[in-house]
Design a protein around this motif. Sequence first.
Motif, PDB file in Angstrom:
ATOM      1  N   ILE A   1      -7.304  10.237  -7.763  1.00 32.02           N
ATOM      2  CA  ILE A   1      -8.063   9.093  -8.257  1.00 32.02           C
ATOM      3  C   ILE A   1      -9.500   9.498  -8.557  1.00 32.02           C
ATOM      4  O   ILE A   1      -9.951  10.580  -8.192  1.00 32.02           O
TER       5      ILE A   1
ATOM      6  N   HIS B   1       0.843  -1.196   0.000  1.00 29.41           N
ATOM      7  CA  HIS B   1       0.000   0.000   0.000  1.00 29.41           C
ATOM      8  C   HIS B   1       0.877   1.244   0.000  1.00 29.41           C
ATOM      9  O   HIS B   1       2.051   1.192   0.354  1.00 29.41           O
TER      10      HIS B   1
ATOM     11  N   SER C   1      -4.856   8.410   3.977  1.00 24.97           N
ATOM     12  CA  SER C   1      -5.458   7.274   3.276  1.00 24.97           C
ATOM     13  C   SER C   1      -4.382   6.293   2.846  1.00 24.97           C
ATOM     14  O   SER C   1      -3.196   6.608   2.852  1.00 24.97           O
TER      15      SER C   1
ATOM     16  N   THR D   1      -3.641   3.637  -0.411  1.00 27.70           N
ATOM     17  CA  THR D   1      -4.027   3.180  -1.742  1.00 27.70           C
ATOM     18  C   THR D   1      -3.463   1.781  -1.921  1.00 27.70           C
ATOM     19  O   THR D   1      -2.291   1.525  -1.627  1.00 27.70           O
TER      20      THR D   1
ATOM     21  N   ARG E   1      -6.228  12.699  -3.719  1.00 26.92           N
ATOM     22  CA  ARG E   1      -5.543  11.417  -3.857  1.00 26.92           C
ATOM     23  C   ARG E   1      -5.210  11.092  -5.311  1.00 26.92           C
ATOM     24  O   ARG E   1      -4.557  10.084  -5.584  1.00 26.92           O
TER      25      ARG E   1
ATOM     26  N   SER F   1      -8.644   3.420  -2.676  1.00 32.55           N
ATOM     27  CA  SER F   1      -8.077   4.189  -1.575  1.00 32.55           C
ATOM     28  C   SER F   1      -9.051   4.121  -0.409  1.00 32.55           C
ATOM     29  O   SER F   1     -10.242   4.374  -0.570  1.00 32.55           O
TER      30      SER F   1
ATOM     31  N   GLN G   1     -13.074   5.132  -6.887  1.00 33.89           N
ATOM     32  CA  GLN G   1     -11.968   4.378  -6.291  1.00 33.89           C
ATOM     33  C   GLN G   1     -11.791   4.669  -4.800  1.00 33.89           C
ATOM     34  O   GLN G   1     -11.027   3.977  -4.132  1.00 33.89           O
TER      35      GLN G   1
END
Length: 160
Positions: A41, A21, A134, A136, A39, A125, A45
């Motif tokens: 994304i 991760h 977070s 991912t 993030r 995430s 996600q």
Amino acid sequence: METTEGERRALEALQASGIPHVVARHGRVSSLAEAAAARGIDPSQVVKTIVVRRGDDDYLFVLVPGDRTIAWPRLRELLGVNRLSMPDAATARDVTGYERGTITPFGSLHPWPVIADARVHGLVSIGAGAHGVSATLEGAELVRVLGATVADVTDPAPDA
């Protein structure tokens, strides 16, 4: 940014899981769209961890893609119950050790069962125990290491 107790617990549990991760720290956000943008994304996600109450001292986590919402009739059918509810913020904190917006199954005070929507796959995430933090990782690995039951338990969010 100072590491909180929740972040420490979540990241230690993630590390212990062995899942590859990447941790991101982007500071507080006020919406799913902001979280996704911070993030880098798509909102789909971002995996929200929702605490659901089945009964007295009986909870579970439901992993929901950011652009979706729990389909309560399907979740009740899957669990074989007539009634489910979402606990208030104080109760959710008491049973997980995390504030709303930071909840994750990783490092929770109790190892509640996990249900993952069937759309939790690919790069995702998930929150990591503190606002603006977070992790991912691969959705399939997330589901595997949590021992999650995978099922179609969401509908498109009304604003998605």
